[in-house]
Design an enzyme around this catalytic site. Structure first.
Site, mmCIF file in Angstrom:
data_model
loop_
_atom_site.group_PDB
_atom_site.id
_atom_site.type_symbol
_atom_site.label_atom_id
_atom_site.label_comp_id
_atom_site.label_asym_id
_atom_site.label_seq_id
_atom_site.Cartn_x
_atom_site.Cartn_y
_atom_site.Cartn_z
ATOM 1 N N THR A 44 -36.125 28.565 0.215
ATOM 2 C CA THR A 44 -37.205 28.339 1.442
ATOM 3 C C THR A 44 -37.891 29.511 1.799
ATOM 4 O OG1 THR A 44 -36.477 26.019 1.763
ATOM 5 C CG2 THR A 44 -38.150 26.724 3.195
ATOM 6 N N HIS A 47 -40.114 31.199 -0.394
ATOM 7 C CA HIS A 47 -41.485 30.623 -0.345
ATOM 8 C C HIS A 47 -42.252 31.327 0.626
ATOM 9 C CE1 HIS A 47 -40.580 27.811 -3.398
ATOM 10 N NE2 HIS A 47 -39.573 27.278 -2.867
#
Length: 346
Positions: A44, A47
């Site tokens: 994450t 990202h």
């Protein structure tokens, strides 16, 4: 506590991040202040760092990001009980409302009002982090800080694998990022008869092998479905744990699952995926599960006990450690896929 601290900050919309000096957070009555000892980089976070479409639509710079960590409690709010200054802790990263129907019926991991530390709030790529006391998990004093920091992602692996029966079954783990590699270890420790790891990255397939995979498949070099058929004597696998998010791999997962099997999906495809529901789900009688986060706090207890038992040696997944100031090296390795779990040390 007054003063400034080092933090890795997503300063603006776009690629990258920067090291900054920001205020040490103050705490409310129901919060604790934690001195971060180790923090690990998650997919994450990649990202957010690379600023993909998901990040563009979710996060709001500037702020310190990061959500996997361990540390020591330095301050406690006036209404906090059961946590003491000096406790060695990690944290459940989903902040939940406690009032929605899911929270009220023991399913707080799918709370309708979930906020994620380091995504929707200030994160832990910093020297200190402030968190609600209800999110704190107290660790054994002798657990190494780096190991303690990866319990949260290991909880994702645990939740995915143990969302159904595993003992004596064949398990395929598609996608050998750090959580996929952890899932291999969890499946093996949970009694799976065969654990097949699939990826296109030879480095990470090697890590999966080291975590107990009985077979590894490089999806870019082998006919995945034919290889699975051979390994399972034509039956297909009982349990598929989808960790890759790639549309082709997801479709292969449904096709390799045996009739009556289970497909548990933790991955987050960035675009809609086309699936042959009639032939690959309905006629096969599959059970399909979306997996999010960890069951609070059942999964944490399972992870803690499994690590204590030594049945899963999670130290094998920690391949690199850097000072917080060298965060770019860690992100570069994550982006290239030439690492397991990367730890940053504030």
């Amino acid at each position: 506590m007054d003063g400034k601290m080092k933090a890795v900050v997503k300063a603006k919309r776009g690629y990258g991040a920067e090291l900054s000096m920001i205020d040490i957070p103050s705490i409310r009555d129901d919060e604790v202040l934690i001195k971060v000892k180790a923090t690990s980089i998650c997919g994450t976070d990649v990202h957010i760092y690379t600023w993909d479409d998901w990040a563009k639509n979710r996060v709001k710079p500037p702020y310190a990001f990061g959500h996997e960590f361990s540390g020591e409690v330095r301050e406690i709010g006036a209404s906090v009980t059961g946590i003491n200054i000096g406790d060695h802790v990690s944290a459940e990263t989903h902040i939940v409302c406690g009032r929605c129907p899911q929270c009220m019926t023991g399913q707080s991991h799918i709370c309708q009002e979930t906020q994620i530390i380091g995504v929707d709030t200030q994160g832990c790529f910093a020297e200190y982090v402030a968190l609600p006391a209800q999110n704190v998990w107290v660790n054994p004093d002798n657990m190494p800080a780096a190991m303690a920091s990866i319990q949260e992602p290991m909880g994702n692996a645990m939740h995915t694998v143990l969302a159904g029966e595993v003992a004596g079954k064949t398990v395929a783990v598609i996608g050998c990022g750090p959580i996929g590699i952890m899932a291999v270890g969890v499946a093996k420790a949970s009694g799976a008869s065969e654990v097949i790891a699939l990826d296109i990255n030879e480095y990470r397939l090697g890590l999966a092998k080291g975590m107990g995979a009985t077979a590894v498949i490089n999806s870019s070099k082998e006919d995945v479905l034919e290889t699975i058929k051979h390994l399972t004597e034509g039956m297909g696998v009982d349990v598929v744990c989808e960790m890759s998010g790639h549309p082709d791999a997801i479709n292969q997962g449904f096709k390799m699952a045996t009739n009556g099997g289970r497909v548990s999906i933790l991955s987050l495809p960035v675009k809609p995926v086309s699936i042959d529901i009639t032939n690959d789900i309905v006629f096969k009688g599959l059970t399909i599960q979306g997996i999010t986060g960890r069951q609070m706090f059942k999964t944490w207890q399972q992870v803690s006990r499994l690590l204590k038992s030594g049945q899963v040696d999670a130290s094998k997944i920690i391949t690199h450690q850097f000072p917080l100031e060298e965060f770019e090296k860690g992100f570069d390795l994550m982006i290239k896929g030439q690492c397991g779990k990367v730890i940053l040390l504030p």
